[in-house]
Scaffold this motif. Sequence first.
Motif, PDB file in Angstrom:
ATOM      1  N   ALA A 241     -55.633  -6.041   1.415  1.00 58.19           N
ATOM      2  CA  ALA A 241     -57.050  -6.314   1.657  1.00 58.19           C
ATOM      3  C   ALA A 241     -57.862  -6.191   0.373  1.00 58.19           C
ATOM      4  N   VAL A 242     -57.532  -5.229  -0.463  1.00 53.08           N
ATOM      5  CA  VAL A 242     -58.249  -5.073  -1.734  1.00 53.08           C
ATOM      6  C   VAL A 242     -58.029  -6.286  -2.622  1.00 53.08           C
ATOM      7  N   GLN A 243     -56.771  -6.723  -2.745  1.00 47.44           N
ATOM      8  CA  GLN A 243     -56.487  -7.896  -3.571  1.00 47.44           C
ATOM      9  C   GLN A 243     -57.178  -9.134  -3.005  1.00 47.44           C
TER      10      GLN A 243
ATOM     11  N   HIS B  38     -62.032  -1.343   4.785  1.00 48.47           N
ATOM     12  CA  HIS B  38     -61.375  -2.345   5.622  1.00 48.47           C
ATOM     13  C   HIS B  38     -60.990  -1.776   6.988  1.00 48.47           C
ATOM     14  N   GLY B  39     -61.602  -0.632   7.320  1.00 46.83           N
ATOM     15  CA  GLY B  39     -61.410  -0.072   8.656  1.00 46.83           C
ATOM     16  C   GLY B  39     -60.087   0.628   8.861  1.00 46.83           C
TER      17      GLY B  39
ATOM     18  N   ALA C 234     -55.000 -12.806 -11.106  1.00 47.55           N
ATOM     19  CA  ALA C 234     -53.855 -12.046 -10.591  1.00 47.55           C
ATOM     20  C   ALA C 234     -54.030 -11.760  -9.104  1.00 47.55           C
ATOM     21  N   ALA C 235     -55.254 -11.434  -8.685  1.00 48.16           N
ATOM     22  CA  ALA C 235     -55.510 -11.169  -7.278  1.00 48.16           C
ATOM     23  C   ALA C 235     -55.296 -12.418  -6.438  1.00 48.16           C
TER      24      ALA C 235
ATOM     25  N   ILE D   5     -60.862  -9.039  -4.067  1.00 48.98           N
ATOM     26  CA  ILE D   5     -61.045  -9.460  -5.460  1.00 48.98           C
ATOM     27  C   ILE D   5     -60.838 -10.961  -5.581  1.00 48.98           C
ATOM     28  N   ALA D   6     -59.835 -11.466  -4.868  1.00 50.78           N
ATOM     29  CA  ALA D   6     -59.558 -12.912  -4.909  1.00 50.78           C
ATOM     30  C   ALA D   6     -60.749 -13.708  -4.377  1.00 50.78           C
ATOM     31  N   GLU D   7     -61.375 -13.228  -3.304  1.00 45.74           N
ATOM     32  CA  GLU D   7     -62.525 -13.943  -2.751  1.00 45.74           C
ATOM     33  C   GLU D   7     -63.681 -13.965  -3.743  1.00 45.74           C
TER      34      GLU D   7
END
Length: 588
Positions: free
Chosen positions: A361-363, A259-260, A415-416, A366-368
């Motif tokens: 950003a990680v969550q 995510h930079g 959960a995400a 996963i949500a996407e």
Amino acid sequence: MSRGTAVRAAIALGLLAGFYVYALAWAVGIGLLALWAVRSFGVVLSLPVTVGCGVVAFGVLGGLLASLRKVPFEPGGRPLGRGEAPELWEFVEETARLAGTRPPDEIHLDEDVNAWVCEVGGLLGLLPGTRHLMIGLPFLSALPRGELRAIVAHECGHYVGHHTRLGPVTHRAQLAIGRVGERLRRQWWNPLAWPLVPYAVVFGLVATAVSRRQELEADRAAAGIAGADAMRAALRALRVVGAGWDFYLGAYVSHGLPHGLVPKGVLTGFQEMWDHRREFVARLETGLPIEPPGVFDTHPHLGVRLKALDGLPAEGTVDDEGEARDLLPATLWEACDGLVVDLDGRERVEWAAFTTRSYAAVQREIAEDAYRFLANETGVNPPTLTSVLWNYERGRGEALLAKLAGPLFPSHGLAAIVLSAAYDSDALYYAHHWGGALRLMRQGVRLSAAVGEPVTDPTPTGGFDDLAADVTYRDTDWDMAVTVHGLLLIPFEGRQPPKGLSETGRPYQRLRELVGRNSPLTYTRHETLWLPYAHWTSAHVENDKPLRLTFETRDGARHTLGEHYAPMRFGEPARLLRTRLAAYGIGR
């Protein structure tokens, strides 16, 4: 040069010269066989024998010639000037003086949990030359000075025993065998290539046996300087520091890189984590498998090395106190962060902001992935969490929940979604803590914030399910990772292991590095090629080993992908591919 070293040098030179003589004699013999076949049976009838002989002879000669080319030595890492770290230089030079040998001419730092020395001299390295010492920054970060003294003394022990003089000879022999083996690897069907295999096996057995003996000699030399207790502690620390380093990069650093984001102080962050969670890391190490000793191991088994130190003085000739990290000035640690992670194009932020932004950003990622699945199942695009509740209210919840528990729905996907909605509602933030990332919740999560982006294509998230090296696609060789939603093809460029590895060992090392990271997201810095199953209309696994796959995409194009013969891989990619393709309804 001692008598033992002279004997080992003679063995190394004999093996090197022996392989060239053996391989050349075999190539000449094959040529004579082809000539005899032509004279005895004519050109037409002898054609299969002639072609087989020619392929092997040219493969052998080409490999030998390739191995004779001089490869410039590149130690890698970051060279350390004497003025940058005078204390570390004094530490190393004092250790060399205690060992009774000339100190290294150059010191380099790198990100590996390792230390090594080499000497680049004339006459295949048998004459004295420039000495190099490489020290891994994780060692400098985690070890006390006494254990670092033992490691540096061990490396100086290689200088004392003239072991580094034999390295170039052994390397040249490994290069010759590797180059010839690489050229003959695809000629497995040709029995004329088989007799070269026993020599390669014998060479490997002899070379690794000599290497193991040299390691024990260096251990004894180190114990005489730092003490047997410090040497034992340093040997045990290899696995512990390695486990802590891998855990740190995976749990604290890697999730922000795609995510930079990069934290300020990657290396000093490891030191903080090590100080706070040393007992936890030690428990991690105890859970790692202990691999049994192998006949081709270059280092003796840990138990053998510890046993060999029995009876040696527990205390050394120098009393070291303090931490090894203090040998480097504070400003140098941050300057070395670029050795650990790629800083180009990434924003460097403080740890508190890095933890909050990267975990969010990680969550969200996963949500996407979960939203994409929901869009296909509910028909709502862009997908929302309320669409799931709406389906549940209308009696479709049981069927939908069964699919959410299936293999295509991301683990912890719901959960995400909730966590991302809470973050977007300012009802959640992540507080950085070296004991772990704490999720702090407040009341007031807005379900209206639980909305995904409009669905386009699945992206390479999650870990690698399987790996294979040297896969050909579009006339280019790649390493291939099988994931839940598609194939990720990763180019060799920028990922090649050190040139000291044989050609046949390099694919295996590349796969080991991929397994160590186990995430396609860590390879976004390279020009990867993503082939999502969602773009395929049909696919057929034609062969398992070597893998042969054909598939058609939405634009009507037909594609082929395959492994070289005798592939290097972990697991069974073909079997797993069939399972993944069946889940998408396109495999046969």
